[in-house]
Design an enzyme around this catalytic site. Sequence first.
Site, PDB file in Angstrom:
ATOM      1  N   ASP A  43       0.893  -1.156   0.000  1.00  0.00           N
ATOM      2  CA  ASP A  43       0.000   0.000   0.000  1.00  0.00           C
ATOM      3  C   ASP A  43       0.932   1.207   0.000  1.00  0.00           C
ATOM      4  OD1 ASP A  43      -2.101   1.765   0.353  1.00  0.00           O
ATOM      5  OD2 ASP A  43      -2.226   1.424   2.507  1.00  0.00           O
TER       6      ASP A  43
ATOM      7  N   GLU B  34      -1.210  -1.423  -4.907  1.00  0.00           N
ATOM      8  CA  GLU B  34      -2.497  -0.764  -5.062  1.00  0.00           C
ATOM      9  C   GLU B  34      -2.487   0.142  -6.287  1.00  0.00           C
ATOM     10  OE1 GLU B  34      -4.693   0.499  -1.554  1.00  0.00           O
ATOM     11  OE2 GLU B  34      -4.991   2.426  -2.526  1.00  0.00           O
TER      12      GLU B  34
ATOM     13  N   ASP C  27      -2.119   0.384  10.065  1.00  0.00           N
ATOM     14  CA  ASP C  27      -2.169   0.875   8.681  1.00  0.00           C
ATOM     15  C   ASP C  27      -1.495  -0.086   7.696  1.00  0.00           C
ATOM     16  OD1 ASP C  27       0.243   1.485   9.770  1.00  0.00           O
ATOM     17  OD2 ASP C  27       0.161   3.628   9.358  1.00  0.00           O
TER      18      ASP C  27
END
Lengths: 195, 195
Positions: free
Chosen positions: A9, A70, A143
């Site tokens: 990510d 992503e 996260d």
Amino acid sequence: MALRVLGIDPGLTRCGVGIVDIAPDRRATLVAVEVIRTAPELELAERVRRIQLGVAALLDEHAPSAVALERVFAQHNVRTVMGTAQASGVVLAEAAQRGLTVALHTPTEVKAAVTGHGGADKRQVTAMVQRILRLDAPPKPADAADALALAICHGWRGAPPSATGGAGAADAGLTPAQRAWRDAERASRAPRLER
Amino acid sequence: MALRVLGIDPGLTRCGVGIVDIAPDRRATLVAVEVIRTAPELELAERVRRIQLGVAALLDEHAPSAVALERVFAQHNVRTVMGTAQASGVVLAEAAQRGLTVALHTPTEVKAAVTGHGGADKRQVTAMVQRILRLDAPPKPADAADALALAICHGWRGAPPSATGGAGAADAGLTPAQRAWRDAERASRAPRLER
């Protein structure tokens, strides 16, 4: 043999990296999870370089056979998008250097894969990642859950349909997302039955 | 001693690289100019990797002491912006790896520096780059002119104000091109004074 997927990510301030093994029966196991952080006070070039070094170290340590990144679309904050894309750039280059293909998945695809619906919120994604990976607590750092979800999404999408356990009557009316969700449930139920 | 600047107009399909020596008297000399191209048919990761390798080779061959990169803002085509930013990412990392700081300049700053006005078109920029570098013909490949303009812009902005030679008597023997160049560099300094 399990497929080892490294999901990323991307971001300059926080770059989540999750590494997961996906067995032929789609059972997913956590290998490592980390968030590479760089301080906004650092020079941009140095920040990107640190992301590069961090990702390179994880690729070398865990030797994944696939990388999932992503796919970033337009966002409101152009500066954030640029930082995300700059971080993606070094991830792409490090993967290519090691002969790894990088698969891009949209956030919607990832959410659909792990929760069964593309509009899931962060809390739902985190909860499903915890279940799928059979963890006692939500993955930390928090996260990094998206990076793990990316790795799971890619591992499941990449697996051959036959690995789902057979397309029998139970599969007939299911969408791909529903099948993924069902698989996730099976994966999360399995260990409890064993206990 | 001249300041050697490597300017980069980033992109995946065409990544322009221009290397220029800027003397203490601001005289600019072409060192090398190149466009690194990657085919859109290639995998994204491989394209970014090739940009990385191309930029790394030029950095190693020419050993610049500064890198200037175009600062990208929002554009209409999000995909183009992403590719540009991904290419920028590897440029930033390669520069940082060599201990080089990367300066970001906007297209407007670059145009103002080499032509005297920030709204100059591509033809005007190319014509001024040719004059400033004292070339017999427009720089080739044509799409590398922006990278050379970036390098010139950075070299002039980075030089101490005293290196301009000042106005007055020193201007007497200037050729028209040198005057245009002097005016251009003044224009490029102006924004800094306003800050």
